[in-house]
Design a protein around this motif. Structure first.
Motif, PDB file in Angstrom:
ATOM      1  N   SER A   1      30.365  50.575  57.850  1.00  0.00           N
ATOM      2  CA  SER A   1      29.017  50.330  58.375  1.00  0.00           C
ATOM      3  C   SER A   1      28.001  50.783  57.324  1.00  0.00           C
ATOM      4  CB  SER A   1      28.815  51.103  59.689  1.00  0.00           C
ATOM      5  OG  SER A   1      27.466  51.044  60.093  1.00  0.00           O
TER       6      SER A   1
ATOM      7  N   THR B   1      24.048  50.913  56.397  1.00  0.00           N
ATOM      8  CA  THR B   1      22.692  50.774  56.945  1.00  0.00           C
ATOM      9  C   THR B   1      21.670  51.284  55.942  1.00  0.00           C
ATOM     10  OG1 THR B   1      22.825  52.962  58.007  1.00  0.00           O
ATOM     11  CG2 THR B   1      23.519  51.057  59.303  1.00  0.00           C
TER      12      THR B   1
ATOM     13  N   ASP C   1      17.421  52.408  55.501  1.00  0.00           N
ATOM     14  CA  ASP C   1      16.189  52.834  56.185  1.00  0.00           C
ATOM     15  C   ASP C   1      15.146  53.102  55.105  1.00  0.00           C
ATOM     16  OD1 ASP C   1      14.189  53.816  57.759  1.00  0.00           O
ATOM     17  OD2 ASP C   1      15.238  55.672  58.328  1.00  0.00           O
TER      18      ASP C   1
ATOM     19  N   ARG D   1      30.895  55.242  57.651  1.00  0.00           N
ATOM     20  CA  ARG D   1      29.453  54.989  57.762  1.00  0.00           C
ATOM     21  C   ARG D   1      28.771  55.425  56.461  1.00  0.00           C
ATOM     22  NH1 ARG D   1      30.780  57.613  62.352  1.00  0.00           N
ATOM     23  NH2 ARG D   1      29.733  59.518  61.644  1.00  0.00           N
TER      24      ARG D   1
ATOM     25  N   GLU E   1      24.939  55.513  54.824  1.00  0.00           N
ATOM     26  CA  GLU E   1      23.510  55.377  55.119  1.00  0.00           C
ATOM     27  C   GLU E   1      22.711  55.495  53.831  1.00  0.00           C
ATOM     28  OE1 GLU E   1      22.486  58.340  57.969  1.00  0.00           O
ATOM     29  OE2 GLU E   1      24.162  57.866  59.312  1.00  0.00           O
TER      30      GLU E   1
END
Length: 459
Positions: free
Chosen positions: A330, A332, A334, A371, A373
């Protein structure tokens, strides 16, 4: 010119100097020998053993000096000969002993000086053994001077000690006079005790001196070996970094395919276009593609090259370089809104951040879903880029090694982190890594915010 050949003239000069000193030595020591005889007579007349002990000590010193000079002069002569005709250490020692014996007889015949051959040969043999113990590969004088003086000095006490009279030691006039005087004064025990008080400590001291020189030579060898290893490591790291540059060139070539494809496609359309507006539009797009290619090549070739870059464009460019196809990963992002532009080397900074993200992807993970990020925000005068993963993390003992070229915990080339740190440093930024084993790793990159008025020279 070899080292031995270069040093040979120096050995020959030293030989002639020592030989000249040996020739004039009888003239220099004649007065002192007479003083020793006076001290022996004073001890007999006064019954004071102190004069006799002083005479014995002075005698040992005066017998030590010519022995040491002869020994060192022959060492220099043989070192010179060895520089021309190399021979083994055993042959060297045999020739040296022969020269020493002949020199002692020449000393007796030409200058009528006392010769104590037995003790001199004992001292020479011990000296050669201790010099061998030092493991000096070259025939240097320094260890021979220190060891030789101690050995020749304590061995001369064998001449004046009544205990060793039966070993054919102390047969010259002065040692015989000292032993007769000690027997007359009934202090042979004292003279033997003082002799051992010199022999034992100085024998141990000479052995320690040899061991110290051996340790010194060993340490020099280790330092030389470490130096050669450091050079080999530096060369290896240089080759590794060259390989890294080759990989970056491949990445650049891959990145250049997009604008090249754009130029090629627009050129085909331009040949078919008849509308002037379309021709102008196609030409402008071709010019933009060429400008983009030029920026990419300049950024790669010149580390000092800088461009104004929107943060969202930088992250988008990075995201395009990492197509994550694994469904168990995953990824992601931001990005804080309205961030100021960065003034950095776009290609190199992008590649550095791509390397950091690739490390996060390759890191082993205990959970089923990995994950990653990517977060970007402003903190005071810096743009902060944080890359966080939930992998296995890095052990605390390995954190101080991760910046070393070739070091890797994931069986990779170990080049990504050193390249990333070098690139961030070149762009006046800071990179930090925090990790907890079994929990994950967080990489924080801070790049300074600059006002356009601060930039005096264009990229």
């Amino acid at each position: 010119m070899s080292t031995k050949t270069a040093k040979s003239p120096q050995y020959m000069h030293a030989f002639f100097i020592l030989l000249a000193l040996g020739i004039i030595l009888p003239e220099l020591t004649g007065t002192y020998l007479f003083d020793i005889i006076v001290q022996i007579r004073q001890s007999i007349h006064s019954g004071d053993s102190g004069f006799l002990i002083l005479a014995a000590m002075a005698s040992c010193i005066l017998y030590t000096i010519p022995n040491l000079i002869f020994y060192l002069s022959y060492e220099c002569l043989l070192a010179y000969i060895n520089g021309k005709f190399a021979f083994s250490l055993r042959i060297h020692n045999l020739i040296l002993i022969l020269c020493f014996v002949l020199g002692k007889y020449a000393w007796l015949v030409l200058f009528h000086q006392p010769v104590e051959l037995v003790t001199s040969l004992i001292a020479l043999s011990i000296t050669l053994e201790l010099v061998y113990l030092t493991k000096h590969k070259e025939r240097v004088l320094m260890p021979r001077v220190f060891i030789g003086f101690q050995v020749f000095f304590f061995s001369q006490w064998l001449n004046v000690m009544p205990l060793f009279s039966g070993l054919y030691t102390g047969t010259s006039d002065i040692p015989v006079s000292i032993k007769i005087a000690s027997d007359y004064l009934n202090n042979t025990y004292i003279l033997n005790s003082i002799g051992f008080a010199f022999i034992v400590p100085m024998l141990l001291s000479s052995i320690m001196t040899a061991l110290i020189f051996r340790m010194y030579i060993t340490n020099l060898g280790i330092m030389e070996e470490n130096y050669q290893k450091a050079i080999a490591l530096e060369n290896m790291q240089s080759k590794i970094m060259d390989n890294r540059i080759y990989q970056e060139i491949n990445a650049l070539a891959h990145d250049l395919k997009t604008p090249l494809a754009t130029i090629r496609g627009l050129s085909s359309l331009l040949a078919l276009a008849k509308d002037i507006n379309k021709i102008e539009s196609y030409s402008n797009k071709i010019d933009e593609a060429v400008t983009k290619m030029s920026e990419m090549i300049s950024s790669f070739l010149y580390g000092t090259s800088r461009q104004w870059l929107d943060v969202s464009s930088l992250i988008g460019y990075i995201r395009a370089q990492i197509p994550v196809e694994d469904e168990q990963i995953s990824f992601t992002t931001d990005i804080e809104k309205d961030l100021p532009e960065l003034y950095v080397n776009k290609i190199r900074v992008s590649r550095a951040l791509v390397n950091l993200i690739e490390n996060a992807i390759l890191a082993p993970c205990a959970s089923e879903e990995k994950r990653i990020e990517l977060k970007t925000y402003r903190a005071l005068n810096d743009i902060v880029i944080v890359i966080k993963d939930n992998g296995m993390g890095i052990a605390e003992s390995d954190l101080n090694k991760i910046w070393q070229i070739g070091y890797s915990t994931n069986k990779t080339t170990g080049l990504g982190l050193p390249f990333a740190k070098q690139t961030i440093d070149e762009n006046e930024g800071v990179i930090q890594i925090e990790s907890q084993y079994g929990i994950g790793t967080q990489v924080t990159v801070k790049l300074p915010i600059k006002e356009k008025g601060e930039i005096t020279c264009p990229a």
